[in-house]
Design an enzyme around this catalytic site. Structure first.
Site, PDB file in Angstrom:
ATOM      1  N   ARG A   1       1.607  -0.389  -0.151  1.00  0.00           N
ATOM      2  CA  ARG A   1       2.855  -1.165  -0.208  1.00  0.00           C
ATOM      3  C   ARG A   1       2.498  -2.622   0.031  1.00  0.00           C
ATOM      4  O   ARG A   1       1.357  -2.956   0.346  1.00  0.00           O
ATOM      5  CB  ARG A   1       3.957  -0.623   0.717  1.00  0.00           C
ATOM      6  CG  ARG A   1       3.547   0.051   1.971  1.00  0.00           C
ATOM      7  CD  ARG A   1       2.865  -0.842   2.970  1.00  0.00           C
ATOM      8  NE  ARG A   1       3.602  -2.059   3.188  1.00  0.00           N
ATOM      9  CZ  ARG A   1       3.091  -3.186   3.651  1.00  0.00           C
ATOM     10  NH1 ARG A   1       1.798  -3.260   3.948  1.00  0.00           N
ATOM     11  NH2 ARG A   1       3.815  -4.252   3.831  1.00  0.00           N
ATOM     12  N   GLY A   2       3.523  -3.472  -0.120  1.00  0.00           N
ATOM     13  CA  GLY A   2       3.254  -4.906  -0.095  1.00  0.00           C
ATOM     14  C   GLY A   2       3.089  -5.372  -1.538  1.00  0.00           C
ATOM     15  O   GLY A   2       2.335  -4.755  -2.310  1.00  0.00           O
ATOM     16  N   ALA A   3       3.804  -6.433  -1.903  1.00  0.00           N
ATOM     17  CA  ALA A   3       3.902  -6.797  -3.322  1.00  0.00           C
ATOM     18  C   ALA A   3       2.552  -6.969  -4.026  1.00  0.00           C
ATOM     19  O   ALA A   3       2.311  -6.341  -5.073  1.00  0.00           O
ATOM     20  CB  ALA A   3       4.756  -8.062  -3.455  1.00  0.00           C
TER      21      ALA A   3
ATOM     22  N   ARG B   1       8.548   1.112  -8.141  1.00  0.00           N
ATOM     23  CA  ARG B   1       9.403   0.380  -7.183  1.00  0.00           C
ATOM     24  C   ARG B   1      10.009  -0.813  -7.921  1.00  0.00           C
ATOM     25  O   ARG B   1       9.336  -1.411  -8.771  1.00  0.00           O
ATOM     26  CB  ARG B   1       8.608  -0.080  -5.951  1.00  0.00           C
ATOM     27  CG  ARG B   1       8.179   1.095  -5.060  1.00  0.00           C
ATOM     28  CD  ARG B   1       7.613   0.627  -3.736  1.00  0.00           C
ATOM     29  NE  ARG B   1       8.645   0.133  -2.840  1.00  0.00           N
ATOM     30  CZ  ARG B   1       8.375  -0.462  -1.665  1.00  0.00           C
ATOM     31  NH1 ARG B   1       7.125  -0.629  -1.274  1.00  0.00           N
ATOM     32  NH2 ARG B   1       9.344  -0.889  -0.892  1.00  0.00           N
TER      33      ARG B   1
ATOM     34  N   GLN C   1       6.781  -1.511   9.511  1.00  0.00           N
ATOM     35  CA  GLN C   1       5.552  -2.160   9.010  1.00  0.00           C
ATOM     36  C   GLN C   1       4.946  -3.094  10.064  1.00  0.00           C
ATOM     37  O   GLN C   1       3.727  -3.259  10.127  1.00  0.00           O
ATOM     38  CB  GLN C   1       5.857  -2.980   7.740  1.00  0.00           C
ATOM     39  CG  GLN C   1       6.077  -2.170   6.488  1.00  0.00           C
ATOM     40  CD  GLN C   1       7.530  -1.846   6.259  1.00  0.00           C
ATOM     41  OE1 GLN C   1       8.336  -1.767   7.185  1.00  0.00           O
ATOM     42  NE2 GLN C   1       7.892  -1.618   5.008  1.00  0.00           N
TER      43      GLN C   1
ATOM     44  N   ASP D   1       8.502 -10.659  -1.943  1.00  0.00           N
ATOM     45  CA  ASP D   1       8.365  -9.652  -3.009  1.00  0.00           C
ATOM     46  C   ASP D   1       8.733 -10.223  -4.364  1.00  0.00           C
ATOM     47  O   ASP D   1       8.289  -9.733  -5.399  1.00  0.00           O
ATOM     48  CB  ASP D   1       9.216  -8.428  -2.698  1.00  0.00           C
ATOM     49  CG  ASP D   1       8.552  -7.624  -1.599  1.00  0.00           C
ATOM     50  OD1 ASP D   1       8.710  -7.999  -0.419  1.00  0.00           O
ATOM     51  OD2 ASP D   1       7.817  -6.679  -1.926  1.00  0.00           O
TER      52      ASP D   1
ATOM     53  N   LYS E   1      11.262  -8.365   2.807  1.00  0.00           N
ATOM     54  CA  LYS E   1      11.674  -7.224   3.621  1.00  0.00           C
ATOM     55  C   LYS E   1      13.001  -7.478   4.335  1.00  0.00           C
ATOM     56  O   LYS E   1      13.226  -8.562   4.870  1.00  0.00           O
ATOM     57  CB  LYS E   1      10.549  -6.929   4.624  1.00  0.00           C
ATOM     58  CG  LYS E   1      10.774  -5.789   5.582  1.00  0.00           C
ATOM     59  CD  LYS E   1      11.110  -4.490   4.895  1.00  0.00           C
ATOM     60  CE  LYS E   1      10.131  -4.072   3.816  1.00  0.00           C
ATOM     61  NZ  LYS E   1      10.636  -2.989   2.942  1.00  0.00           N
TER      62      LYS E   1
HETATM   63  O1  MRU Z   1       8.480  -2.216   1.483  1.00  0.00           O
HETATM   64  P1  MRU Z   1       7.178  -2.936   1.593  1.00  0.00           P
HETATM   65  O2  MRU Z   1       6.400  -2.579   2.808  1.00  0.00           O
HETATM   66  O3  MRU Z   1       6.385  -2.862   0.313  1.00  0.00           O
HETATM   67  O4  MRU Z   1       7.623  -4.460   1.759  1.00  0.00           O
HETATM   68  C1  MRU Z   1       6.627  -5.436   1.884  1.00  0.00           C
HETATM   69  C2  MRU Z   1       7.181  -6.789   2.126  1.00  0.00           C
HETATM   70  O5  MRU Z   1       8.366  -7.014   2.141  1.00  0.00           O
HETATM   71  C3  MRU Z   1       6.192  -7.903   2.271  1.00  0.00           C
HETATM   72  O6  MRU Z   1       6.682  -8.893   3.125  1.00  0.00           O
HETATM   73  C4  MRU Z   1       5.939  -8.522   0.891  1.00  0.00           C
HETATM   74  O7  MRU Z   1       5.619  -7.548  -0.050  1.00  0.00           O
HETATM   75  C5  MRU Z   1       4.856  -9.514   0.929  1.00  0.00           C
HETATM   76  S1  MRU Z   1       3.293  -8.738   1.200  1.00  0.00           S
HETATM   77  C6  MRU Z   1       2.098  -9.914   1.068  1.00  0.00           C
END
Ligand code: MRU
EC number: 5.3.1.23
Length: 346
Positions: A50-52, A93, A196, A237, A248
């Site tokens: 996870r994480g963009a 997603r 997270q 994201d 988030k």
């Molecule tokens: O739902 P997630 O854990 O994928 O959400 C991640 C986030 O919101 C992060 O802040 C975002 O992707 C930036 S990660 C460098």
């Protein structure tokens, strides 16, 4: 690898992708093998990865796996034979634009009809992975430059090595500031409901020897009122062309609290997170995940039986609440004057 940057979430093996299973951290360090595009799409959907930026990188490797399988099955029309796999990756997603950015980049490689398509696709995926790490290091320098020595910082969610090709976006800035000028304190929101912050950011910072203090989500305004935080630093994201930023759930509330307390608010995101086709935040799709993520904690129900839940997992912070956007191409402070568009066109 530098001493304060030891964690990696994705490991391409040439014939399959290994993903550090983030659902099981911090209790267990378990790697999951993805041998197909379907495995990869499911891992993205289920938040193994996870994480963009990390989602985009995983999807790029997923395309390599899709192409390999399609060539074995239907060598004469393998690009068409990949369609179902690509659609599955694309629907894994909805909010992180890096997923679509990476898939589009991989599609361009397919469309360019290279002599050795598999080698070209693999090289493109590796480049997406390596470029992300380089972008994060650059953003670390640019962002840390803005933070005074001895500042207190607060971050949200996990934006570190686990969420990217390595080093991290917002957490990369914190890493750089910590090892450069020094910070008085690094606070991390627990980040409900998936935790997270508590599970991943805390694990990653502890692993890299950076002291971290967790706070309950609602504690941030008190922390600001007491003057203990100078900068809130978050990832993204999707950044719309006007600077509105999806991140988030809880990020918008932090930005509002920053405004009330005169605390600076920084968004750190590579240019792959900017969506030039999205004019403003109201056009960013917001993912809603299953209510069980709120009603249950692991395998234990914590909410009263009979209660329902609404679980949007991102929100949009309007550009006017953001002091600075840090990208690897430079920083934007002038959102009203078209600063984001100038950055991507420049
Ligand atoms: O739902 P997630 O854990 O994928 O959400 C991640 C986030 O919101 C992060 O802040 C975002 O992707 C930036 S990660 C460098």
């Amino acid at each position: 690898m530098p001493r304060n940057d030891t964690v990696r979430a994705l490991d391409w093996q040439g014939d399959h992708l290994k993903l550090l299973d983030q659902r099981r951290l911090p209790a267990e360090t378990v790697w999951l093998d993805c041998h197909s595009a379907a495995d990869t799409a499911d891992a993205i959907r289920d938040m193994v990865v996870r994480g963009a930026p990390a989602i985009g990188i995983a999807a790029a490797y997923g395309v390599v796996l899709a192409a390999r399988a399609a060539m074995a099955r239907r060598p004469a029309d393998w690009p068409a034979a990949m369609a179902a796999d690509l659609a599955r990756l694309r629907s894994a997603r909805p909010t992180a634009v890096n997923l679509f950015w990476a898939l589009d980049r991989m599609q361009q490689v397919v469309d360019s009809d290279p002599a050795d398509p598999l080698a070209a696709l693999e090289a493109a995926a590796v480049a997406i992975h390596e470029d992300d790490l380089a972008a994060n290091r650059r953003m670390g320098e640019l962002g840390a430059h803005l933070i005074p020595a001895g500042a207190g910082v607060l971050t949200h969610c996990n934006t570190g090595s686990l969420a990217t090709g390595g080093y991290g976006t917002a957490l990369g800035v914190i890493r750089s500031a910590w090892s450069g000028k020094g910070l008085s304190a690094v606070y991390a929101d627990e980040t409900r409901p998936w935790l997270q912050g508590a599970r991943l950011t805390a694990w990653e910072l502890v692993a890299d020897g950076i002291p971290v203090r967790l706070i309950a989500e609602g504690a941030a305004p008190l922390l600001m009122q007491r003057g203990r935080v100078d900068w809130v630093i978050v990832g993204a994201d999707r950044v719309a062309a006007n600077g509105d930023t999806a991140n988030k759930i809880g990020t918008y509330a932090l930005a509002l609290a920053c405004k009330a307390h005169g605390v600076k608010f920084m968004v750190v995101a590579p240019s792959s997170t900017i969506d030039p086709d999205c004019p403003g935040g109201d056009r960013i799709p917001i993912e809603e995940r299953p209510p069980e993520e709120l009603l249950w904690l692991g395998d234990r129900r914590v909410a009263a039986e009979g209660a329902g839940a609404w679980n949007p997992v991102f929100d949009v912070t309007p550009a006017e609440l953001i002091d600075v956007l840090v990208t690897e191409r430079g920083v934007v402070t002038d959102f009203g004057g078209g600063g984001v568009r100038a950055l991507i066109n420049g």
